[in-house]
Design a protein around this motif. Structure first.
Motif, PDB file in Angstrom:
ATOM      1  N   VAL A  46       0.868  -1.178   0.000  1.00  0.00           N
ATOM      2  CA  VAL A  46       0.000   0.000   0.000  1.00  0.00           C
ATOM      3  C   VAL A  46       0.902   1.224   0.000  1.00  0.00           C
ATOM      4  O   VAL A  46       2.025   1.190   0.512  1.00  0.00           O
ATOM      5  N   THR A  47       0.415   2.298  -0.582  1.00  0.00           N
ATOM      6  CA  THR A  47       1.195   3.527  -0.542  1.00  0.00           C
ATOM      7  C   THR A  47       1.160   4.112   0.869  1.00  0.00           C
ATOM      8  O   THR A  47       0.288   3.787   1.673  1.00  0.00           O
ATOM      9  N   ARG A  48       2.113   4.950   1.161  1.00  0.00           N
ATOM     10  CA  ARG A  48       2.159   5.617   2.468  1.00  0.00           C
ATOM     11  C   ARG A  48       0.870   6.418   2.691  1.00  0.00           C
ATOM     12  O   ARG A  48       0.363   6.478   3.805  1.00  0.00           O
ATOM     13  N   GLN A  87     -10.605  -9.270 -14.995  1.00  0.00           N
ATOM     14  CA  GLN A  87     -10.164  -9.080 -16.374  1.00  0.00           C
ATOM     15  C   GLN A  87      -9.471  -7.731 -16.584  1.00  0.00           C
ATOM     16  O   GLN A  87      -9.123  -7.376 -17.700  1.00  0.00           O
ATOM     17  N   HIS A  88      -9.283  -6.967 -15.532  1.00  0.00           N
ATOM     18  CA  HIS A  88      -8.689  -5.636 -15.626  1.00  0.00           C
ATOM     19  C   HIS A  88      -7.426  -5.565 -14.780  1.00  0.00           C
ATOM     20  O   HIS A  88      -7.264  -6.321 -13.832  1.00  0.00           O
ATOM     21  N   ASP A  89      -6.549  -4.611 -15.100  1.00  0.00           N
ATOM     22  CA  ASP A  89      -5.317  -4.481 -14.321  1.00  0.00           C
ATOM     23  C   ASP A  89      -5.457  -3.509 -13.154  1.00  0.00           C
ATOM     24  O   ASP A  89      -4.552  -3.377 -12.344  1.00  0.00           O
ATOM     25  N   ARG A  90      -6.605  -2.842 -13.061  1.00  0.00           N
ATOM     26  CA  ARG A  90      -6.875  -1.982 -11.912  1.00  0.00           C
ATOM     27  C   ARG A  90      -8.367  -1.814 -11.722  1.00  0.00           C
ATOM     28  O   ARG A  90      -9.130  -1.908 -12.667  1.00  0.00           O
ATOM     29  N   VAL A  91      -8.724  -1.612 -10.472  1.00  0.00           N
ATOM     30  CA  VAL A  91     -10.125  -1.415 -10.126  1.00  0.00           C
ATOM     31  C   VAL A  91     -10.179  -0.432  -8.954  1.00  0.00           C
ATOM     32  O   VAL A  91      -9.307  -0.432  -8.089  1.00  0.00           O
ATOM     33  N   THR A  92     -11.191   0.407  -8.972  1.00  0.00           N
ATOM     34  CA  THR A  92     -11.404   1.325  -7.848  1.00  0.00           C
ATOM     35  C   THR A  92     -12.254   0.618  -6.811  1.00  0.00           C
ATOM     36  O   THR A  92     -13.286   0.030  -7.130  1.00  0.00           O
ATOM     37  N   MET A  93     -11.805   0.648  -5.573  1.00  0.00           N
ATOM     38  CA  MET A  93     -12.561   0.066  -4.473  1.00  0.00           C
ATOM     39  C   MET A  93     -13.037   1.199  -3.575  1.00  0.00           C
ATOM     40  O   MET A  93     -12.514   2.306  -3.647  1.00  0.00           O
ATOM     41  N   CYS A  94     -14.022   0.948  -2.766  1.00  0.00           N
ATOM     42  CA  CYS A  94     -14.477   1.964  -1.815  1.00  0.00           C
ATOM     43  C   CYS A  94     -14.585   1.328  -0.434  1.00  0.00           C
ATOM     44  O   CYS A  94     -15.065   0.204  -0.297  1.00  0.00           O
ATOM     45  N   PRO A 111     -18.843   7.060   9.133  1.00  0.00           N
ATOM     46  CA  PRO A 111     -17.471   6.947   8.634  1.00  0.00           C
ATOM     47  C   PRO A 111     -17.334   7.652   7.280  1.00  0.00           C
ATOM     48  O   PRO A 111     -18.314   7.853   6.571  1.00  0.00           O
ATOM     49  N   ARG A 112     -16.113   7.989   6.934  1.00  0.00           N
ATOM     50  CA  ARG A 112     -15.841   8.648   5.657  1.00  0.00           C
ATOM     51  C   ARG A 112     -15.561   7.605   4.582  1.00  0.00           C
ATOM     52  O   ARG A 112     -14.916   6.591   4.839  1.00  0.00           O
ATOM     53  N   LYS A 113     -16.038   7.890   3.385  1.00  0.00           N
ATOM     54  CA  LYS A 113     -15.826   7.001   2.243  1.00  0.00           C
ATOM     55  C   LYS A 113     -14.526   7.385   1.542  1.00  0.00           C
ATOM     56  O   LYS A 113     -14.294   8.549   1.236  1.00  0.00           O
ATOM     57  N   HIS A 114     -13.682   6.382   1.314  1.00  0.00           N
ATOM     58  CA  HIS A 114     -12.420   6.550   0.586  1.00  0.00           C
ATOM     59  C   HIS A 114     -12.414   5.546  -0.566  1.00  0.00           C
ATOM     60  O   HIS A 114     -12.875   4.414  -0.397  1.00  0.00           O
ATOM     61  N   CYS A 115     -11.872   5.941  -1.706  1.00  0.00           N
ATOM     62  CA  CYS A 115     -11.887   5.071  -2.886  1.00  0.00           C
ATOM     63  C   CYS A 115     -10.498   4.931  -3.510  1.00  0.00           C
ATOM     64  O   CYS A 115     -10.182   5.567  -4.525  1.00  0.00           O
ATOM     65  N   THR A 131      -0.558  -3.174  -5.934  1.00  0.00           N
ATOM     66  CA  THR A 131      -0.363  -1.950  -5.166  1.00  0.00           C
ATOM     67  C   THR A 131      -1.724  -1.324  -4.932  1.00  0.00           C
ATOM     68  O   THR A 131      -2.510  -1.167  -5.871  1.00  0.00           O
ATOM     69  N   ILE A 132      -1.998  -0.992  -3.681  1.00  0.00           N
ATOM     70  CA  ILE A 132      -3.227  -0.282  -3.335  1.00  0.00           C
ATOM     71  C   ILE A 132      -2.839   1.166  -3.120  1.00  0.00           C
ATOM     72  O   ILE A 132      -1.963   1.453  -2.296  1.00  0.00           O
ATOM     73  N   MET A 133      -3.454   2.061  -3.895  1.00  0.00           N
ATOM     74  CA  MET A 133      -3.041   3.463  -3.882  1.00  0.00           C
ATOM     75  C   MET A 133      -4.219   4.379  -4.174  1.00  0.00           C
ATOM     76  O   MET A 133      -5.257   3.929  -4.663  1.00  0.00           O
ATOM     77  N   PHE A 134      -4.047   5.641  -3.868  1.00  0.00           N
ATOM     78  CA  PHE A 134      -5.016   6.638  -4.272  1.00  0.00           C
ATOM     79  C   PHE A 134      -4.625   7.143  -5.660  1.00  0.00           C
ATOM     80  O   PHE A 134      -3.450   7.044  -6.041  1.00  0.00           O
ATOM     81  N   PRO A 135      -5.572   7.664  -6.421  1.00  0.00           N
ATOM     82  CA  PRO A 135      -5.240   8.137  -7.776  1.00  0.00           C
ATOM     83  C   PRO A 135      -4.052   9.107  -7.793  1.00  0.00           C
ATOM     84  O   PRO A 135      -3.210   9.022  -8.692  1.00  0.00           O
ATOM     85  N   GLU A 136      -3.951   9.966  -6.814  1.00  0.00           N
ATOM     86  CA  GLU A 136      -2.844  10.937  -6.792  1.00  0.00           C
ATOM     87  C   GLU A 136      -1.495  10.288  -6.484  1.00  0.00           C
ATOM     88  O   GLU A 136      -0.444  10.909  -6.653  1.00  0.00           O
TER      89      GLU A 136
END
Length: 138
Positions: A46-48, A87-94, A111-115, A131-136
């Motif tokens: 996971v990213t920092r 079938q995809h190399d990335r997916v957005t989770m929430c 709670p706050r929603k993070h994706c 790798t689990i990361m935020f878009p930024e």
């Protein structure tokens, strides 16, 4: 010019930041051991930013939550989303995450929603990694 040769299309690689170095520098946090317990069979990091927003335990929550449990929850949801998008190399989770509110009157807010994104890619030797990361963070 062959378009299958990345150097022919993009030119030579000027700089590379190996995954192992990113883990050593603390940019990525290797969570592979817990990820294996959650059902992943390839290395996971996971990213920092993901660690600090979703997993790190705010001081006020000590005693009824812990980082291991929060990590497990994130990985369990990541696995669920990854399996649905196999079938995809990335997916957005929430995920929904409770965090400490500065004003105690806000303690009853939901709670706050993070994706973040769950991305499968190549490791330093071409092996599959997640790798689990935020878009930024990408």
């Amino acid at each position: 010019m062959s378009t299958s040769d990345p150097n022919a299309v993009f030119g030579p690689v000027l700089s590379a930041y190996p995954r192992a170095q990113a883990i050593e520098d603390g940019v990525l946090v290797d969570v592979s051991e817990t990820a294996r317990e959650a059902g992943f069979n390839i290395p996971v990091a996971v990213t920092r930013t993901v660690w600090s927003r979703l997993i790190a335990l705010p001081d006020g929550y000590r005693g009824f939550q812990d980082e291991r449990g929060r990590l497990w929850d994130v990985l369990w949801m990541a696995r669920h989303y990854a399996l649905r998008a196999s079938q995809h190399d990335r997916v957005t989770m929430c995920v929904l995450v409770r965090d400490i509110r500065k004003d105690l009157r806000d303690s009853h807010r939901p709670p706050r929603k993070h994706c973040p994104i769950v991305a499968i890619g190549a490791g330093d030797e071409g092996e599959p990694t997640i790798t689990i990361m935020f878009p930024e963070d990408d």
